[in-house]
Design a protein around this motif. Structure first.
Motif, PDB file in Angstrom:
ATOM      1  N   GLN A 349      -0.570  33.126 -19.746  1.00 56.02           N
ATOM      2  CA  GLN A 349       0.355  32.880 -20.086  1.00 56.02           C
ATOM      3  C   GLN A 349       0.848  32.811 -21.653  1.00 56.02           C
ATOM      4  N   ALA A 353       3.609  35.318 -23.157  1.00 56.53           N
ATOM      5  CA  ALA A 353       4.677  34.985 -23.933  1.00 56.53           C
ATOM      6  C   ALA A 353       4.607  35.737 -25.211  1.00 56.53           C
ATOM      7  N   GLY A 356       6.356  38.827 -25.218  1.00 59.72           N
ATOM      8  CA  GLY A 356       7.799  38.789 -24.693  1.00 59.72           C
ATOM      9  C   GLY A 356       8.021  38.950 -23.233  1.00 59.72           C
ATOM     10  N   ILE A 357       7.039  38.809 -22.293  1.00 63.07           N
ATOM     11  CA  ILE A 357       6.968  39.040 -21.007  1.00 63.07           C
ATOM     12  C   ILE A 357       7.825  37.922 -20.252  1.00 63.07           C
ATOM     13  N   GLU A 358       8.923  38.100 -19.316  1.00 67.82           N
ATOM     14  CA  GLU A 358       9.669  37.093 -18.882  1.00 67.82           C
ATOM     15  C   GLU A 358       9.732  37.283 -17.444  1.00 67.82           C
ATOM     16  N   LEU A 359       8.461  36.446 -16.862  1.00 69.97           N
ATOM     17  CA  LEU A 359       8.443  36.215 -15.304  1.00 69.97           C
ATOM     18  C   LEU A 359       8.246  34.738 -14.979  1.00 69.97           C
ATOM     19  N   PRO A 360       8.871  34.644 -13.734  1.00 69.39           N
ATOM     20  CA  PRO A 360       8.551  33.119 -13.450  1.00 69.39           C
ATOM     21  C   PRO A 360       7.022  32.947 -13.265  1.00 69.39           C
ATOM     22  N   GLU A 361       6.847  31.517 -13.768  1.00 70.47           N
ATOM     23  CA  GLU A 361       5.382  31.198 -13.757  1.00 70.47           C
ATOM     24  C   GLU A 361       4.602  31.245 -12.584  1.00 70.47           C
ATOM     25  N   LEU A 364       3.712  34.892 -12.300  1.00 67.68           N
ATOM     26  CA  LEU A 364       2.826  35.658 -13.361  1.00 67.68           C
ATOM     27  C   LEU A 364       1.449  35.059 -13.109  1.00 67.68           C
ATOM     28  N   SER A 393       2.797  44.563 -19.104  1.00 63.48           N
ATOM     29  CA  SER A 393       3.804  45.118 -20.027  1.00 63.48           C
ATOM     30  C   SER A 393       4.254  46.714 -19.793  1.00 63.48           C
ATOM     31  N   ASN A 400      12.221  49.087 -16.437  1.00 60.18           N
ATOM     32  CA  ASN A 400      13.032  48.755 -17.265  1.00 60.18           C
ATOM     33  C   ASN A 400      14.004  50.109 -17.691  1.00 60.18           C
TER      34      ASN A 400
END
Length: 403
Positions: A349, A353, A356-361, A364, A393, A400
């Protein structure tokens, strides 16, 4: 004033300086300078010969630099150095840099390493002032090529590492007690020349090597240098110590993945240095080793020749005690155990962070545990966490890019 260098006599071995001294045609000087400055960005108006010679001057191993490093300078010696600096300035100032040597962009000497940037204007400074600054430089950084670099690798000779790992302590998640212990010991060494040789041992992938490099980087401003010592070069350890001990800076010898197949010559030299022999570490050298083995030497059952088995117990012979004694020579041993699952997920985690990875906990955590199952050889380690976040990543970037 003499027109010959005495204190800076080693510089006369350089053919560029000789060409400047004997006022050879500028075409000859350009021919010598051009290949040596091919990777240097010169600003318009900067003297190419001055840029080239500055590292040579700072790295000169001379009577003056050794006296300055030892804090034994006298006023007559400073005056003599000022006279020779003035001579160098006269020779270099007579040279005119051609326009084609300049770069369209670049910061020249001012953008180089801090040691060089401090002396970027050396050609135009008063010689006496420059001699005093040079003396202070040697007092802090030493003499010879060792004065110009902080990180080295020993290959039977010292090789500077220009692009080294700039990892910092904040990059390492977890193992706070281990970080505190290692950093406190190294800070004592860097500041006072005291401290214990260290053995960091435990499971692979737990960040032992990363912690050594991060701690060395954290203490760089306090004069701590790092020398990587490959295991295959252990037999030449006494030669390395002889080079480092006259220097004023303090050096951490880093031996990664230390272990021995048998009590061979490398083992005996290492043990002798650690326990104190004719060749000793001195106050400016400390050893830090990492290993997956607590006792450092591979032990086979056939090695236990002459061992008695009484009531199910093994009573080791004197030879066995000898083989297992090297680890006891390290004054500080630090254990790195495999993180528990929850600790592994906390590392994931934190790294995610930072990237800059944004995934639901929950997502992840699910992916991280699945990755750890695939990477059975590393388990729930910090290395596994780093590899997982790198892979994640890359995968998210590819998704993306397709959108």
């Amino acid at each position: 004033m003499s027109n010959m260098l005495v204190l800076l006599e080693p510089l006369l071995k350089d053919e560029v300086l000789l060409a400047l001294h004997f006022y050879e045609q500028e075409a000859r000087v350009n021919l010598l300078l051009a290949p040596r400055l091919a990777d240097v960005t010169l600003r318009p108006g900067e003297n190419a010969a001055a840029v080239y010679l500055l590292p040579k001057i700072l790295a000169c191993d001379s009577f003056f630099s050794r006296r300055a490093a030892a804090g034994l300078l006298t006023e007559p010696l400073l005056q003599a150095m000022a006279a020779e600096i003035q001579l160098l300035q006269d020779w270099v100032s007579a040279y005119q840099t051609p326009e084609w040597m300049y770069s369209p962009v670049g910061s020249g000497l001012a953008g180089q390493a801090p040691e060089l940037a401090e002396f970027a204007d050396w050609l135009h400074r008063p010689a006496a002032e420059l001699a005093a600054a040079l003396a202070e430089f040697h007092r802090q950084n030493g003499f010879g090529s060792l004065a110009l670099h902080r990180v080295w690798r020993w290959e039977g000779r010292l090789l500077p590492v220009a692009q080294y790992d700039n990892i910092c302590l904040d990059d390492l998640v977890g193992y706070q007690s281990q970080k505190d212990e290692v950093l406190a010991n190294l800070r004592l060494f860097a500041q006072e020349g005291r401290g214990n040789n260290m053995l960091l041992y435990g499971a692979r992938g737990t960040g032992k090597s990363s912690l050594v490099k991060a701690a060395a980087n954290a203490l760089a401003a306090e004069g701590l240098c790092l020398v990587e010592l490959p295991l295959e070069q252990m037999t030449s350890l006494p030669q390395l110590l002889a080079l480092l001990q006259p220097q004023p800076r303090r050096y951490l010898l880093f031996i990664d993945d230390l272990s021995f197949e048998r009590a061979d010559q490398s083992y005996k030299i290492t043990k002798a240095v650690l326990e104190g022999s004719v060749t000793t570490l001195g106050q400016n050298v400390l050893i830090c080793a990492t290993s997956n083995r607590r006792h450092l030497i591979v032990e086979n059952w056939q090695d236990r020749e002459g061992v008695e088995h009484l009531g199910g117990e093994v009573r080791a012979s004197d030879s066995m005690s000898e083989k297992l004694s090297l680890a006891d020579r390290f004054g500080l041993t630090v254990l790195f155990s495999v993180p528990r699952q929850e600790e592994y997920l906390q590392i994931v985690q934190a790294l995610a962070a930072a990237d800059g990875i944004e995934l639901p906990e929950a997502e992840l955590r699910r992916r991280a545990l699945q990755w750890a199952m695939w990477q059975k050889h590393n388990g729930h380690s910090g290395r596994t966490a780093r590899q997982f976040v790198n892979s994640l990543s890359a995968a998210l970037k590819e998704v993306n890019d397709e959108l």
